[in-house]
Design an enzyme around this catalytic site. Sequence first.
Site, PDB file in Angstrom:
ATOM      1  N   LYS A  32      -0.034  14.523   0.865  1.00  0.00           N
ATOM      2  CA  LYS A  32      -1.420  14.631  -0.029  1.00  0.00           C
ATOM      3  C   LYS A  32      -1.273  16.082  -0.191  1.00  0.00           C
ATOM      4  O   LYS A  32      -2.343  16.734  -0.661  1.00  0.00           O
ATOM      5  CB  LYS A  32      -2.400  14.152   1.305  1.00  0.00           C
ATOM      6  CG  LYS A  32      -2.265  12.584   1.282  1.00  0.00           C
ATOM      7  CD  LYS A  32      -3.539  12.051   2.298  1.00  0.00           C
ATOM      8  CE  LYS A  32      -3.600  10.722   2.507  1.00  0.00           C
ATOM      9  NZ  LYS A  32      -4.179  10.002   1.205  1.00  0.00           N
ATOM     10  N   THR A  86      -8.774   6.160  -2.798  1.00  0.00           N
ATOM     11  CA  THR A  86      -9.824   5.592  -3.259  1.00  0.00           C
ATOM     12  C   THR A  86     -11.252   6.780  -2.922  1.00  0.00           C
ATOM     13  O   THR A  86     -12.108   6.769  -3.678  1.00  0.00           O
ATOM     14  CB  THR A  86     -10.451   4.546  -2.205  1.00  0.00           C
ATOM     15  OG1 THR A  86     -10.208   4.985  -0.832  1.00  0.00           O
ATOM     16  CG2 THR A  86      -9.712   3.133  -2.460  1.00  0.00           C
ATOM     17  N   HIS A 120       0.719  -1.152   0.022  1.00  0.00           N
ATOM     18  CA  HIS A 120      -0.132  -0.018   0.025  1.00  0.00           C
ATOM     19  C   HIS A 120       0.781   1.283  -0.082  1.00  0.00           C
ATOM     20  O   HIS A 120       0.167   2.210  -0.132  1.00  0.00           O
ATOM     21  CB  HIS A 120      -0.980  -0.059   1.239  1.00  0.00           C
ATOM     22  CG  HIS A 120      -2.179  -0.794   0.980  1.00  0.00           C
ATOM     23  ND1 HIS A 120      -3.369  -0.484   0.419  1.00  0.00           N
ATOM     24  CD2 HIS A 120      -2.208  -2.300   1.454  1.00  0.00           C
ATOM     25  CE1 HIS A 120      -4.153  -1.327   0.333  1.00  0.00           C
ATOM     26  NE2 HIS A 120      -3.741  -2.462   1.196  1.00  0.00           N
ATOM     27  N   LYS A 180      -9.269  13.967   3.386  1.00  0.00           N
ATOM     28  CA  LYS A 180      -8.420  12.651   3.533  1.00  0.00           C
ATOM     29  C   LYS A 180      -7.467  12.936   4.660  1.00  0.00           C
ATOM     30  O   LYS A 180      -7.495  13.924   5.481  1.00  0.00           O
ATOM     31  CB  LYS A 180      -7.581  12.482   2.090  1.00  0.00           C
ATOM     32  CG  LYS A 180      -6.845  13.859   1.886  1.00  0.00           C
ATOM     33  CD  LYS A 180      -6.178  13.722   0.661  1.00  0.00           C
ATOM     34  CE  LYS A 180      -7.151  13.691  -0.694  1.00  0.00           C
ATOM     35  NZ  LYS A 180      -6.957  12.350  -1.495  1.00  0.00           N
ATOM     36  N   ARG A 181      -6.780  11.802   5.117  1.00  0.00           N
ATOM     37  CA  ARG A 181      -5.820  11.970   6.320  1.00  0.00           C
ATOM     38  C   ARG A 181      -4.769  13.310   5.801  1.00  0.00           C
ATOM     39  O   ARG A 181      -4.579  13.303   4.674  1.00  0.00           O
ATOM     40  CB  ARG A 181      -5.178  10.859   6.430  1.00  0.00           C
ATOM     41  CG  ARG A 181      -6.045   9.761   7.365  1.00  0.00           C
ATOM     42  CD  ARG A 181      -5.277   8.433   7.798  1.00  0.00           C
ATOM     43  NE  ARG A 181      -4.182   8.965   8.872  1.00  0.00           N
ATOM     44  CZ  ARG A 181      -4.294   9.182   9.914  1.00  0.00           C
ATOM     45  NH1 ARG A 181      -5.572   9.217  10.542  1.00  0.00           N
ATOM     46  NH2 ARG A 181      -3.449   9.788  10.626  1.00  0.00           N
ATOM     47  N   LYS A 229     -14.510   7.776  -4.967  1.00  0.00           N
ATOM     48  CA  LYS A 229     -15.896   8.064  -4.697  1.00  0.00           C
ATOM     49  C   LYS A 229     -16.440   9.691  -5.205  1.00  0.00           C
ATOM     50  O   LYS A 229     -17.611   9.593  -5.604  1.00  0.00           O
ATOM     51  CB  LYS A 229     -15.806   8.322  -3.245  1.00  0.00           C
ATOM     52  CG  LYS A 229     -15.412   7.084  -2.299  1.00  0.00           C
ATOM     53  CD  LYS A 229     -15.194   7.356  -1.022  1.00  0.00           C
ATOM     54  CE  LYS A 229     -14.260   6.073  -0.213  1.00  0.00           C
ATOM     55  NZ  LYS A 229     -13.708   6.647   0.959  1.00  0.00           N
TER      56      LYS A 229
END
Length: 791
Positions: free
Chosen positions: A534, A636, A349, A528-529, A640
């Site tokens: 990110k 993911t 991952h 998101k985290r 969505k």
Amino acid sequence: MRATELRESILKHLEFSQGKDLAHASLYDMRMALTLAIRDRVIEPWFRATRATYAAQSKRVYYLSMEFLIGRLLEDAVMNIGLTEAAHEAISGLGHDFRAVLDDEPDAALGNGGLGRLAACFLDSLSTLGCPAYGYGIRYEHGLFRQSFGPDGRQVETAEDWLRQSHGWEFERPEAAFNIGFGGTVAESGRSAVWTPDNAVVAKAYDTPVIGWQGKWANTLRLWGAEPLSAFDLAAFNKGDFVGAAQPEAFARTISRVLYPDDTTEQGKELRLKQEFFFTAASLRDILRRFTAEHGDLSALPSRVAIQMNDTHPAIAGPELVRLLHDERGMEFEQAVDTARACLSYTNHTLLPEALERWPETLMSAVLPRHMQLIERIDALHAQQFPVRSTPIVEKGEVKMGELSFIMANRVNGVSALHTELVKSTVFADLHALHPERIINETNGVTPRRWLKGANHGLSTLITDTIGEGWEDNLERLVELEPAIEDRGFRDRFAAVKKTNKVHLSNWIGDQMGIAVNPDAMFDVQVKRFHEYKRQHLNILETIALWQEIRANPGAGWAPRVKIFGGKAAPGYVMAKEIIHLINNVARVINADAATRDLLTVVYPPNYNVTMAERLIPAADLSEQISTAGKEASGTGNMKFSLNGALTIGTLDGANVEIRDLVGPENFFLFGMTADEVVERRRHPDHASSAIAASPRLSAAIDLIEAGTFSNGDRSTYRGLTQNLRAHDYFTVCADFDSYWDAQRAVDTAWGDADHWMRMAALNTARSGWFSSDRTIKGYMKDVWNIQPMI
Ligand SMILES: *Cc1c(COP(=O)(O)O)cnc(C)c1O
């Protein structure tokens, strides 16, 4: 009919399970009664699936995951068994608000983010597809912490207590319990060995049925809770040592007490290693017990058992299965290794080096002495079979769980096309050269039942009205929407659905946060985290620059925007928490500026979780997927959003690449460097400073932060963050800033043509069917597990 029957069942559970009559039933009582009434209706398909699996002597899939981010279960279960209307009618008829009853359920946050949510989507798809399967994990007493913000805008963490109320879905299984040992000594015994642990806890099973679409099949999520071997030291208690008497209990319960935050910088947590062994060892015992009850010959294990390791967290499954086969069942060592490998597969991952698990050899030897020996034997055997130099499992005093997982797996998969290529060319390059058939790709997916049908009723109705029923478990049928998108009438309905979702979200934001947001503005969402890769800081820097530009040029026809952030930072991740602090204070300052009020609002509701995702995503216009290329394995969240008709602004990273290919580059806002360009750019020591020097907007935004604009004049508050950007900027925020700014202005322009925007949004929905987790699970069934569906 069904509503009447369900009503009877709810009343029965109110009386006999909750001990209440209708007149005195609280919301909690109503929710529990409905939960139990629904659970009753899941039992029949659940038993049927179990019996069918035994009768067919079918292979089973065992999905081992440290995290299952399942969220709420009631609404999903009601929907899957087709009782939404009946339940609504029954609850309303009993004088309660159906929505309030559903919202009373706590969100089971037994995961950090994407990895745990993937496991939950997979459970849904495994049941929908009729694939016999168990999910195995830990029944954490406290899931991921609850997030709030202090008055200064900093993240505050408190314990999540989802189990304070009884959990209506699960069945406790006192008979399914195993002693799991730690520490101790190893005695040689012939060609194998006997491990005598010096302490142990009991792993006790708690089962939750997982019902698939239309109730055709159900699998089991089996979570392990840790308990002491003996509850209580009565001798100590009688001597007056009340604290000491509770010691065994305290140690044992600690094991399943808390979910570790995804704290990529912290190392060597002994408790974490024990958690990993605890649930993996209990699961393997359970798997072997089930196998031996049906079959005799252990060499047939791989034809009946497929074990998936979700990341390296269950990597100890390799040596533990070898130990069970070799030490405890007398199988030859090499055959035990081959048999274990034929059962095991591993999903990678992440490529972030700090997130690849490594355990100090000394710790491994102390906690799992026999496993340490077996790991060294596995390493030696591999070196003997493949004499070409490859990375050993044990190196420089550390046990590398990635290498161990690779060597003990028959398949290793990446989670998007780009990620899989990077797995081959970076972390596992030398092992890939030795085992070129082992690494395959299975691009992630999300369950359309929860993420479209359940979360977005308006859009689901529009889809069904347009293409008929049956898309829920055949999501590629969404392409049939394409001809309709040519109709203005359809686009108007699509726009109306989005507007309704946005009005609901605006109302919720107003209630929760006291901030008024305009539902006609563009909802630009990054949830998101929090992690530097990110790049929430790229987004907030652009927000600051935009604010300045609007102030300087208020009449330039700006597209009104609401910037929405959501997400938690690991408690030990200082930089991520500084970014959260900055966003909250930028929001405070910008939202107070009357000059920009109608054009720019920043909101950051606390405690992002699955329930909040279900609320935010259907209302989004723009999906922020802006990670440093090469760092997001798949994502993911990106899927969505696209499925729910948001346009993506994103880099060529993870599954963004596949999303863009499928929805069409003209319906996606691309920016930034590619993974290769990032690596090249980083070679230049001044990559950040030169980008800042070349970008007056970026430079001004950083200057504003450093001038104390968002910290009441204190110039030192965000120094850690800005200095890091100026000097180091490993995640290349600065080098990508101008490209991101330009893409955002292209977004503004596109927003100006509302009808064309809706066309692009609808095409995102129509072309996202491939991202169903049903497609992903079919891929695993065929390429990894070699298993046939039972329905
Ligand atoms: C989908 C989801 C994630 C994963 O989001 P990414 O943007 O892919 O990181 C994380 N948390 C929750 C609650 C989710 O639903």
